[in-house]
Design a protein around this motif. Sequence first.
Motif, PDB file in Angstrom:
ATOM      1  N   MET A  80     -25.306 -52.278 -13.751  1.00 26.76           N
ATOM      2  CA  MET A  80     -24.249 -51.552 -14.438  1.00 26.76           C
ATOM      3  C   MET A  80     -24.597 -50.067 -14.558  1.00 26.76           C
ATOM      4  SD  MET A  80     -23.162 -54.395 -17.289  1.00 26.76           S
ATOM      5  CE  MET A  80     -21.756 -53.494 -17.983  1.00 26.76           C
ATOM      6  N   CYS A  81     -25.881 -49.749 -14.649  1.00 27.97           N
ATOM      7  CA  CYS A  81     -26.301 -48.338 -14.646  1.00 27.97           C
ATOM      8  C   CYS A  81     -25.954 -47.686 -13.314  1.00 27.97           C
ATOM      9  CB  CYS A  81     -27.798 -48.212 -14.910  1.00 27.97           C
ATOM     10  SG  CYS A  81     -28.290 -48.501 -16.609  1.00 27.97           S
ATOM     11  N   HIS A  82     -26.155 -48.410 -12.218  1.00 32.43           N
ATOM     12  CA  HIS A  82     -25.753 -47.874 -10.912  1.00 32.43           C
ATOM     13  C   HIS A  82     -24.251 -47.615 -10.895  1.00 32.43           C
ATOM     14  CE1 HIS A  82     -29.419 -47.932  -8.649  1.00 32.43           C
ATOM     15  NE2 HIS A  82     -29.641 -49.216  -8.898  1.00 32.43           N
ATOM     16  N   ASN A  83     -23.481 -48.553 -11.399  1.00 33.49           N
ATOM     17  CA  ASN A  83     -22.030 -48.410 -11.441  1.00 33.49           C
ATOM     18  C   ASN A  83     -21.641 -47.185 -12.264  1.00 33.49           C
ATOM     19  OD1 ASN A  83     -19.277 -48.830 -11.442  1.00 33.49           O
ATOM     20  ND2 ASN A  83     -19.352 -50.797 -12.461  1.00 33.49           N
ATOM     21  N   ALA A  84     -22.190 -47.059 -13.459  1.00 37.83           N
ATOM     22  CA  ALA A  84     -21.864 -45.928 -14.331  1.00 37.83           C
ATOM     23  C   ALA A  84     -22.343 -44.609 -13.740  1.00 37.83           C
ATOM     24  CB  ALA A  84     -22.468 -46.137 -15.713  1.00 37.83           C
ATOM     25  N   ASP A  85     -23.538 -44.615 -13.167  1.00 36.83           N
ATOM     26  CA  ASP A  85     -24.082 -43.403 -12.558  1.00 36.83           C
ATOM     27  C   ASP A  85     -23.142 -42.918 -11.459  1.00 36.83           C
ATOM     28  OD1 ASP A  85     -25.920 -41.368 -12.018  1.00 36.83           O
ATOM     29  OD2 ASP A  85     -27.096 -42.609 -10.657  1.00 36.83           O
ATOM     30  N   TYR A  86     -22.657 -43.829 -10.666  1.00 37.27           N
ATOM     31  CA  TYR A  86     -21.729 -43.502  -9.587  1.00 37.27           C
ATOM     32  C   TYR A  86     -20.403 -42.982 -10.133  1.00 37.27           C
ATOM     33  CZ  TYR A  86     -18.543 -44.209  -5.683  1.00 37.27           C
ATOM     34  OH  TYR A  86     -17.590 -44.033  -4.721  1.00 37.27           O
ATOM     35  N   LEU A  87     -19.833 -43.696 -11.090  1.00 36.97           N
ATOM     36  CA  LEU A  87     -18.502 -43.356 -11.589  1.00 36.97           C
ATOM     37  C   LEU A  87     -18.483 -42.118 -12.463  1.00 36.97           C
ATOM     38  CD1 LEU A  87     -17.104 -46.844 -12.600  1.00 36.97           C
ATOM     39  CD2 LEU A  87     -16.438 -45.446 -10.658  1.00 36.97           C
ATOM     40  N   PHE A  88     -19.407 -42.034 -13.410  1.00 35.50           N
ATOM     41  CA  PHE A  88     -19.317 -41.015 -14.434  1.00 35.50           C
ATOM     42  C   PHE A  88     -20.069 -39.729 -14.106  1.00 35.50           C
ATOM     43  CE2 PHE A  88     -19.148 -44.947 -17.281  1.00 35.50           C
ATOM     44  CZ  PHE A  88     -17.784 -45.067 -17.122  1.00 35.50           C
ATOM     45  N   TYR A  89     -21.139 -39.836 -13.333  1.00 34.93           N
ATOM     46  CA  TYR A  89     -21.987 -38.669 -13.134  1.00 34.93           C
ATOM     47  C   TYR A  89     -21.931 -38.082 -11.736  1.00 34.93           C
ATOM     48  CZ  TYR A  89     -23.780 -40.449 -17.507  1.00 34.93           C
ATOM     49  OH  TYR A  89     -23.882 -40.911 -18.784  1.00 34.93           O
ATOM     50  N   ARG A  90     -21.877 -38.920 -10.730  1.00 32.73           N
ATOM     51  CA  ARG A  90     -21.919 -38.409  -9.363  1.00 32.73           C
ATOM     52  C   ARG A  90     -20.565 -38.428  -8.700  1.00 32.73           C
ATOM     53  NH1 ARG A  90     -27.282 -40.998  -8.587  1.00 32.73           N
ATOM     54  NH2 ARG A  90     -28.689 -39.274  -8.873  1.00 32.73           N
ATOM     55  N   ASN A  91     -19.930 -39.587  -8.771  1.00 29.56           N
ATOM     56  CA  ASN A  91     -18.650 -39.784  -8.096  1.00 29.56           C
ATOM     57  C   ASN A  91     -18.713 -39.280  -6.657  1.00 29.56           C
ATOM     58  OD1 ASN A  91     -16.097 -40.771  -7.893  1.00 29.56           O
ATOM     59  ND2 ASN A  91     -15.123 -38.951  -8.690  1.00 29.56           N
ATOM     60  N   SER A  92     -19.763 -39.646  -5.993  1.00 25.27           N
ATOM     61  CA  SER A  92     -19.930 -39.246  -4.597  1.00 25.27           C
ATOM     62  C   SER A  92     -20.558 -40.409  -3.839  1.00 25.27           C
ATOM     63  CB  SER A  92     -20.829 -38.015  -4.497  1.00 25.27           C
ATOM     64  OG  SER A  92     -22.168 -38.361  -4.773  1.00 25.27           O
ATOM     65  N   TRP A  93     -20.603 -40.260  -2.561  1.00 26.50           N
ATOM     66  CA  TRP A  93     -21.182 -41.302  -1.714  1.00 26.50           C
ATOM     67  C   TRP A  93     -22.663 -41.088  -1.454  1.00 26.50           C
ATOM     68  CZ3 TRP A  93     -18.759 -45.624  -1.263  1.00 26.50           C
ATOM     69  CH2 TRP A  93     -17.381 -45.656  -1.370  1.00 26.50           C
ATOM     70  N   LYS A  94     -23.290 -40.143  -2.172  1.00 27.27           N
ATOM     71  CA  LYS A  94     -24.726 -39.938  -1.989  1.00 27.27           C
ATOM     72  C   LYS A  94     -25.483 -41.182  -2.433  1.00 27.27           C
ATOM     73  CE  LYS A  94     -24.523 -34.991  -2.730  1.00 27.27           C
ATOM     74  NZ  LYS A  94     -24.926 -33.877  -3.569  1.00 27.27           N
TER      75      LYS A  94
END
Length: 110
Positions: A70-84
């Motif tokens: 879920m941290c990966h999910n949140a990190d992707y959605l809320f902080y990066r929102n990129s495909w890195k």
Amino acid sequence: MEILQEIFDEIKTDIFGGCLDKPQFLCSHDGETYGWWWCSNRHGADSIININPVYCNDYLTIFTTMAHEMCHNADYLFYRNSWKRLTHRGKFAKLASEIETFYQLPKGSI
């Protein structure tokens, strides 16, 4: 699968204020990982969380693995929102530490 939904809902409510979409849950042996998170689009919808039953065979391990994914999910959605490539540093590490503190889990367990 019911336990995965229960854990997801608890963490989603306690930590993320209900702001994560429900993923599809898988329980499959997939190499030597405890679990993984995957999303097929840029908005985080249609995500998958896999929990490997070979390594996640007790409640605490299932709980911490779910929190990790879920941290990966949140990190992707809320902080990066990129495909890195998502890493275990930065915002991910901060969020994992906050979850460990909230649930009084050992440091480094997520």
